[in-house]
Design an enzyme around this catalytic site. Structure first.
Site, PDB file in Angstrom:
ATOM      1  NE  ARG A 201      -2.411  -1.609   3.387  1.00  0.00           N
ATOM      2  CZ  ARG A 201      -1.960  -3.086   3.590  1.00  0.00           C
ATOM      3  NH1 ARG A 201      -2.398  -3.910   2.730  1.00  0.00           N
ATOM      4  NH2 ARG A 201      -1.488  -3.444   4.674  1.00  0.00           N
TER       5      ARG A 201
ATOM      6  CD  GLU B  41       3.121  -7.234  14.699  1.00  0.00           C
ATOM      7  OE1 GLU B  41       2.127  -6.773  14.070  1.00  0.00           O
ATOM      8  OE2 GLU B  41       4.302  -6.541  14.662  1.00  0.00           O
TER       9      GLU B  41
END
Length: 147
Positions: A26, A63
């Site tokens: 994006r 993460e």
């Protein structure tokens, strides 16, 4: 999106930044119009094995695992001042990897710009520890989960 482009153009006058890297995928939507408006070249930072030719890469921890981004060798040169653009900053892992990659290639990352920030995940603090400012259009709060 037009409003976001206008904000960016006002914040980043022409010739202040030479390359304008955008992070897959994006970041490719927001990066090229900003680069065009300020007269900078757009530099795609992509996932592994997506760019033809010789590349340099940067592995990083997220993460939920690990990943890697790549850039063409010679896309930036020593002394270039770069503005890194992406759609979202959460933990800051991808932006930090992009900064590391660009700086290893000799560019100076002067700022990062994202459309959305999730402040609860503390990505801005991670960028601050690298000494880089961050511009964000929208902050998004995490919704508490129901038991």
């Amino acid at each position: 999106m037009i409003q976001g482009q206008n904000v960016s153009v006002k914040m980043y006058p022409p010739v202040q930044h030479q390359p304008e890297p955008g992070i897959e995928a994006r970041g490719f939507i927001f990066g090229p119009p900003i680069a065009l408006a300020i007269g900078a070249k757009f530099v795609p930072l992509r996932k592994p094995k997506k760019l033809p030719g010789e590349v340099i890469s940067e592995k990083y921890i997220l993460e939920y695992g690990s990943d890697c981004i790549e850039m063409h060798v010679g896309a930036v040169k020593s002394g270039d001042r770069a503005l890194v653009v992406d759609d979202l900053i959460a933990t800051g892992g991808t932006l930090c990897a992009a900064m590391n990659l660009l700086e290893r290639a000799g560019a100076e990352v002067v700022e990062c710009a994202c459309v959305i920030e999730v402040p609860d995940l503390k990505g801005r603090e991670r960028l601050r520890s690298h000494g880089k400012p961050l511009y964000v259009l929208v902050e998004s709060q995490l919704e508490p989960t129901l038991p």
